[in-house]
Design a protein around this motif. Structure first.
Motif, mmCIF file in Angstrom:
data_model
loop_
_atom_site.group_PDB
_atom_site.id
_atom_site.type_symbol
_atom_site.label_atom_id
_atom_site.label_comp_id
_atom_site.label_asym_id
_atom_site.label_seq_id
_atom_site.Cartn_x
_atom_site.Cartn_y
_atom_site.Cartn_z
ATOM 1 N N GLY A 63 0.737 -1.339 0.169
ATOM 2 C CA GLY A 63 -0.024 0.147 -0.078
ATOM 3 C C GLY A 63 0.820 1.021 -0.111
ATOM 4 O O GLY A 63 0.302 2.136 0.696
ATOM 5 N N SER A 64 1.976 1.284 -0.988
ATOM 6 C CA SER A 64 2.624 2.464 -0.916
ATOM 7 C C SER A 64 2.249 3.434 -2.228
ATOM 8 O O SER A 64 0.904 3.124 -2.528
ATOM 9 C CB SER A 64 4.179 2.365 -1.221
ATOM 10 N N PHE A 65 2.854 4.163 -3.089
ATOM 11 C CA PHE A 65 2.316 4.897 -4.044
ATOM 12 C C PHE A 65 1.912 4.140 -5.081
ATOM 13 O O PHE A 65 0.607 4.615 -5.680
ATOM 14 C CB PHE A 65 3.587 5.514 -4.414
ATOM 15 N N ALA A 66 2.325 3.096 -5.496
ATOM 16 C CA ALA A 66 1.635 2.238 -6.645
ATOM 17 C C ALA A 66 0.565 1.671 -5.995
ATOM 18 O O ALA A 66 -0.619 1.516 -6.858
ATOM 19 C CB ALA A 66 2.655 1.203 -7.295
ATOM 20 N N GLY A 67 0.560 0.742 -5.008
ATOM 21 C CA GLY A 67 -0.824 0.148 -4.562
ATOM 22 C C GLY A 67 -1.860 1.078 -4.256
ATOM 23 O O GLY A 67 -3.104 0.745 -4.749
ATOM 24 N N LEU A 68 -1.824 2.241 -3.691
ATOM 25 C CA LEU A 68 -2.760 3.330 -3.366
ATOM 26 C C LEU A 68 -3.360 3.829 -4.497
ATOM 27 O O LEU A 68 -4.584 4.018 -4.844
ATOM 28 C CB LEU A 68 -2.349 4.369 -2.450
ATOM 29 N N SER A 69 -2.447 4.407 -5.612
ATOM 30 C CA SER A 69 -2.910 4.511 -6.748
ATOM 31 C C SER A 69 -3.774 3.697 -7.487
ATOM 32 O O SER A 69 -4.738 3.949 -8.075
ATOM 33 C CB SER A 69 -1.663 5.222 -7.709
ATOM 34 N N ALA A 70 -3.405 2.465 -7.678
ATOM 35 C CA ALA A 70 -3.980 1.455 -8.005
ATOM 36 C C ALA A 70 -5.789 1.272 -7.472
ATOM 37 O O ALA A 70 -6.786 1.215 -8.153
ATOM 38 C CB ALA A 70 -3.643 -0.129 -8.175
ATOM 39 N N ALA A 71 -5.584 1.494 -6.239
ATOM 40 C CA ALA A 71 -6.893 1.282 -5.396
ATOM 41 C C ALA A 71 -7.639 2.390 -5.618
ATOM 42 O O ALA A 71 -9.142 2.395 -5.689
ATOM 43 C CB ALA A 71 -6.379 1.169 -4.072
ATOM 44 N N LEU A 72 -7.242 3.679 -5.960
ATOM 45 C CA LEU A 72 -8.083 4.683 -6.313
ATOM 46 C C LEU A 72 -8.668 4.605 -7.339
ATOM 47 O O LEU A 72 -9.973 5.015 -7.523
ATOM 48 C CB LEU A 72 -7.005 6.113 -6.377
ATOM 49 N N GLN A 73 -8.213 4.063 -8.543
ATOM 50 C CA GLN A 73 -8.829 3.824 -9.723
ATOM 51 C C GLN A 73 -9.790 2.804 -9.580
ATOM 52 O O GLN A 73 -10.974 3.178 -10.127
ATOM 53 C CB GLN A 73 -7.853 3.369 -10.567
ATOM 54 N N LEU A 74 -9.551 1.842 -8.988
ATOM 55 C CA LEU A 74 -10.573 0.813 -8.649
ATOM 56 C C LEU A 74 -11.964 1.067 -7.744
ATOM 57 O O LEU A 74 -12.970 0.566 -7.998
ATOM 58 C CB LEU A 74 -9.868 -0.664 -8.053
ATOM 59 N N GLY A 75 -11.401 1.945 -6.837
ATOM 60 C CA GLY A 75 -12.513 2.388 -5.794
ATOM 61 C C GLY A 75 -13.430 3.341 -6.531
ATOM 62 O O GLY A 75 -14.558 3.385 -6.434
ATOM 63 N N ARG A 76 -12.642 4.303 -7.588
ATOM 64 C CA ARG A 76 -13.590 5.095 -8.354
ATOM 65 C C ARG A 76 -14.578 4.253 -9.217
ATOM 66 O O ARG A 76 -15.617 4.738 -9.748
ATOM 67 C CB ARG A 76 -12.800 6.051 -9.026
ATOM 68 N N ALA A 77 -14.174 3.055 -9.735
ATOM 69 C CA ALA A 77 -15.002 2.152 -10.593
ATOM 70 C C ALA A 77 -15.744 1.420 -9.821
ATOM 71 O O ALA A 77 -16.486 0.377 -10.220
ATOM 72 C CB ALA A 77 -14.173 1.268 -11.325
ATOM 73 N N ARG A 78 -15.905 1.556 -8.422
ATOM 74 C CA ARG A 78 -17.045 1.022 -7.499
ATOM 75 C C ARG A 78 -16.647 -0.404 -7.238
ATOM 76 O O ARG A 78 -17.599 -1.114 -7.071
ATOM 77 C CB ARG A 78 -18.209 1.368 -7.717
ATOM 78 N N ARG A 79 -15.298 -1.003 -7.453
ATOM 79 C CA ARG A 79 -14.964 -2.098 -7.276
ATOM 80 C C ARG A 79 -14.693 -2.490 -5.865
ATOM 81 O O ARG A 79 -14.189 -1.664 -5.163
ATOM 82 C CB ARG A 79 -13.792 -2.711 -8.250
#
Length: 296
Positions: A9-25
């Motif tokens: 959950g550093s820069f890459a992991g949180l950035s990926a999570a943001l995109q997926l969260g915005r896609a409501r996954r």
């Protein structure tokens, strides 16, 4: 079952999570709280965050992810990965077994410090890896570079834009005679003896000690130590690796997918060019490609 579990959950992991969260996954991020750049007091060159401590940037990112109800952050390490596309399992250090359709690996790398007294204590403070990240703060100072491979000579050429007072420490390794001539034309001093230690105060170096010779006064030393993947979780999945300039990396395609369908990788563990900027970008793209693979 989650749509995606992100391990790291550093820069890459949180950035990926943001995109997926915005896609409501549905996303779970597992993190140990030990980012690679925790040794640095400040991050530089990152638009909108220049001069902030890396830990502060990550804390702000975690807080922003709180807006997305489908994303959860767990402060726990993953200890085992198994499964195939649409049926992955992740075991945590707390003994919990999680399930997901996709995995994103972003647990980064670990720098393997050379056996030089004082090196570890100065890392991220006055022993630095990237002039773009830290060169401005030490500009016009007495700068050195610890030779580790022919790629080091490229870094030495770059350093000229930050200082004219440069010293290359070969640490007992041989340089081609042609390189000696090039460095001499650029006014670079060459110290050929093995480095015995780094004199410093609270991580701020003052000189480099040589096994046979006088100490060399210095304000900052650039170095590129060997690297290893920060965990061995990829091993159980049988993922293909590739050899980077400083150590092994997880091999990925243009869509950031690894050799096992359904498993993606982003950040320092999957690319030889490493920085917070690139981790944010590649993490975001890994999240997008992972999301698109979930659409049927």
């Amino acid at each position: 079952m989650d749509d995606v579990i992100i391990v790291g959950g550093s820069f890459a992991g949180l950035s990926a999570a943001l995109q997926l969260g915005r896609a409501r996954r549905r996303v779970t991020v597992l993190d140990t709280g030990l980012p690679r750049n925790r040794y640095a007091a400040h991050a530089h060159g990152l638009l909108g965050h220049d001069g902030k401590p890396p830990t502060q940037i990550l804390a702000e990112g975690r807080a922003q992810l709180g807006r997305y109800p489908s994303v959860r952050l767990l402060d726990v390490a993953a200890t085992a990965l198994a499964g195939t596309r649409d049926a992955f399992t992740v075991t945590t250090a707390a003994g919990e077994n999680l399930a997901a359709r996709r995995l994103i690996l972003s647990y980064g790398i670990t720098d393997v410090f050379p056996d030089i007294e004082g090196f570890a204590q100065c890392w991220g403070r006055s022993v630095l890896h990237c002039p773009y990240c830290h060169g401005f703060e030490v500009a016009d100072g007495r700068l050195g570079l610890l030779y580790s491979s022919p790629l080091s000579l490229h870094a030495m050429a770059l350093l000229h834009d930050w200082s004219a007072r440069l010293t290359l420490f070969t640490n007992g390794q041989d340089l081609p005679e042609a390189e000696h001539a090039k460095l001499a034309r650029r006014g670079v001093a060459i110290v050929t003896g093995r480095v015995a230690g780094i004199d410093h105060r609270d991580g701020h170096l003052s000189s480099i000690r040589i096994e046979q010779g006088d100490p060399v006064p210095l304000d900052a030393l650039f170095a590129h130590p060997r690297q290893r993947l920060a965990a061995d979780l990829h091993g159980a999945l049988g993922l293909d690796l590739t050899e980077g300039p400083l150590g092994e990396l997880i091999a990925v395609g243009d869509d950031f997918q690894t050799s096992l369908p359904g498993v993606y990788a982003a950040g320092d563990l999957a690319h030889p060019m490493q920085s917070a900027h690139l981790a944010l970008s590649r993490g975001s793209m890994a999240g997008v490609h992972c999301h698109q693979s979930l659409i049927v």
